[in-house]
Scaffold this active site. Structure first.
Site, PDB file in Angstrom:
ATOM      1  N   THR A 134       0.691  -1.190  -0.046  1.00  0.00           N
ATOM      2  CA  THR A 134      -0.068   0.035   0.122  1.00  0.00           C
ATOM      3  C   THR A 134       0.739   1.365   0.025  1.00  0.00           C
ATOM      4  OG1 THR A 134      -1.550   1.235   1.457  1.00  0.00           O
ATOM      5  CG2 THR A 134      -0.052  -0.212   2.591  1.00  0.00           C
ATOM      6  N   ASP A 135       0.108   2.503  -0.439  1.00  0.00           N
ATOM      7  CA  ASP A 135       1.043   3.548  -0.323  1.00  0.00           C
ATOM      8  C   ASP A 135       1.056   4.292   1.068  1.00  0.00           C
ATOM      9  OD1 ASP A 135      -1.827   4.358   0.124  1.00  0.00           O
ATOM     10  OD2 ASP A 135      -1.534   5.758  -1.522  1.00  0.00           O
ATOM     11  N   GLU A 136       0.405   3.695   2.008  1.00  0.00           N
ATOM     12  CA  GLU A 136       0.415   4.087   3.264  1.00  0.00           C
ATOM     13  C   GLU A 136       1.747   3.771   4.084  1.00  0.00           C
ATOM     14  OE1 GLU A 136      -3.179   3.786   5.734  1.00  0.00           O
ATOM     15  OE2 GLU A 136      -4.274   3.327   4.036  1.00  0.00           O
ATOM     16  N   TYR A 160      -1.831  -0.386  10.973  1.00  0.00           N
ATOM     17  CA  TYR A 160      -1.954  -1.163   9.888  1.00  0.00           C
ATOM     18  C   TYR A 160      -0.913  -0.927   8.840  1.00  0.00           C
ATOM     19  CZ  TYR A 160      -3.394  -1.087   4.670  1.00  0.00           C
ATOM     20  OH  TYR A 160      -3.206  -1.357   3.568  1.00  0.00           O
ATOM     21  N   LYS A 164       2.060  -3.270   7.422  1.00  0.00           N
ATOM     22  CA  LYS A 164       2.416  -3.779   5.868  1.00  0.00           C
ATOM     23  C   LYS A 164       3.983  -3.160   5.714  1.00  0.00           C
ATOM     24  CE  LYS A 164       0.068  -4.622   3.034  1.00  0.00           C
ATOM     25  NZ  LYS A 164      -0.367  -6.178   2.421  1.00  0.00           N
TER      26      LYS A 164
END
Length: 359
Positions: A134-136, A160, A164
């Protein structure tokens, strides 16, 4: 021909990837492994159930023995790893599940594929482990900052995104330490069919149909880069085919929207749908405000989420230049497709809201 294992294949992005792959590569074998936790839904795969090249296993990615069995029994040469806990709000209130699935689960998968592919020699040269991230993991951007590139320093801000980020590092380590053939993709926010109704876009659509408030965190000016889910599947396909081993590729839509602007857009499109199609009023009698073209009246501002990142944006230049990747859907075309899908598939999302969907 490929033999794929798709983890988390009954979830939102995973199920769309399965549909995409079976449609485009009907000769390939697709094996889905999903634990069918709250966001996994077998109904999302109902249309491929009778396909003789499709097989489903209910199981946990932490079950290394099960992974090894599947890899050998189905001669798996490609793993596409979607399985993850992914809702930021849930990670704030209950981070343990995110550590277990996203970190321990990913490591369990890596141990299994290393043992089968490298130590025991099954598909030793031709295997691929593709990790979907993810970009997060990159943290948050200010409004005028350049978009995240693959060289951007990791700075996760929620349990989260931290989980990741840890899984990304494990995948990288298994490539550099053991020689596992891996690739990773970091995507922007996805939207489209089969999206679990707690996420922003499906939540807005279904709440309008139920005449419920549309909760907006803080001032609603948090900015996200949005990508139609089939375009994401197409990007993963290109990474698997053309991506350099050990590399990460950003897959984005170059399509930034503030949350409040998306909500207003959906309200306007829903008002128009009901105006153009009077039968919707009969099908959705509870949708009182949108009947009158007043869906925006449901917008309700609520206290901002803890640690809420202000902006995410993906720079997909590397994917564009190395892989020839370009999204096919504009946000305008993709959001219209998404709205119509939810209007036409009430049984799917209503069963989730009622808690009656198949687990």
């Amino acid at each position: 021909m490929k033999n794929l294992l798709v983890t988390g294949g009954a979830g939102f992005i995973g199920s769309n990837f399965v549909h995409y792959w079976i449609k485009n590569y009907p000769q390939d074998t697709v094996v889905v492994l999903d634990a069918l936790t709250y966001a996994g839904n077998l109904e999302s795969l109902s249309s491929v159930k009778g396909n003789h090249n499709y097989k489903f296993y209910k199981g946990d990615i932490c079950d290394t023995a099960l992974i090894e069995l599947i890899l050998k029994e189905h001669h798996i040469d490609t793993v596409v790893h979607f399985a993850a806990e992914s809702h930021v709000d849930r990670s704030i209130t209950g981070p343990d599940a995110f550590i277990q699935t996203n970190i321990i689960g990913t490591h369990s998968l890596l141990k299994a594929v290393k043992k089968v592919w490298l130590d025991e020699g099954y598909n030793k040269e031709t295997h691929r482990f593709h990790h979907v991230s993810t970009d997060e993991v990159y943290g948050s951007l200010e409004v005028k900052d350049p978009a995240f590139s693959e060289s951007h320093q990791y700075a996760p801000n929620s349990p989260y995104s931290a989980s990741k980020a840890a899984s990304d590092h494990l995948v990288r380590a298994y490539h550099h330490t053991y020689g596992l053939n891996v690739t990773t993709s970091n995507c922007s926010n996805n939207y489209g069919p089969y999206h679990f109704p707690e996420k922003l876009i499906p939540l807005v659509i279904t709440n309008i149909l139920l005449d419920k408030p549309l909760p907006i965190y803080g001032d609603g000016k948090q900015i996200r880069d949005w990508l139609y889910v089939e375009d994401h599947a197409r990007g993963i396909d290109l990474v698997i085919k053309k991506g350099r081993l050990g590399e990460c590729y950003n897959i984005g839509g170059i399509n930034e929207w503030a949350n409040i602007d998306i909500v207003n857009l959906i309200c306007g499109l829903m008002n128009a749908e009901f105006m153009e199609n009077p039968s919707l009023i009969e099908r959705f009698p509870s949708a009182c405000r949108v009947h009158k073209g007043l869906a925006q009246e449901l917008i309700t501002y609520v206290t901002d989420r803890a640690g809420h990142d202000r902006r995410y944006a993906i720079d997909p230049s590397k994917s564009n230049e190395e892989l020839g990747y370009q999204p096919k859907e504009s946000f305008e075309s993709g959001i219209c497709k998404t709205i119509r899908w939810y209007l036409e598939n009430e049984e799917w999302w209503q069963s989730i809201l009622d808690g009656t969907y198949q687990k």
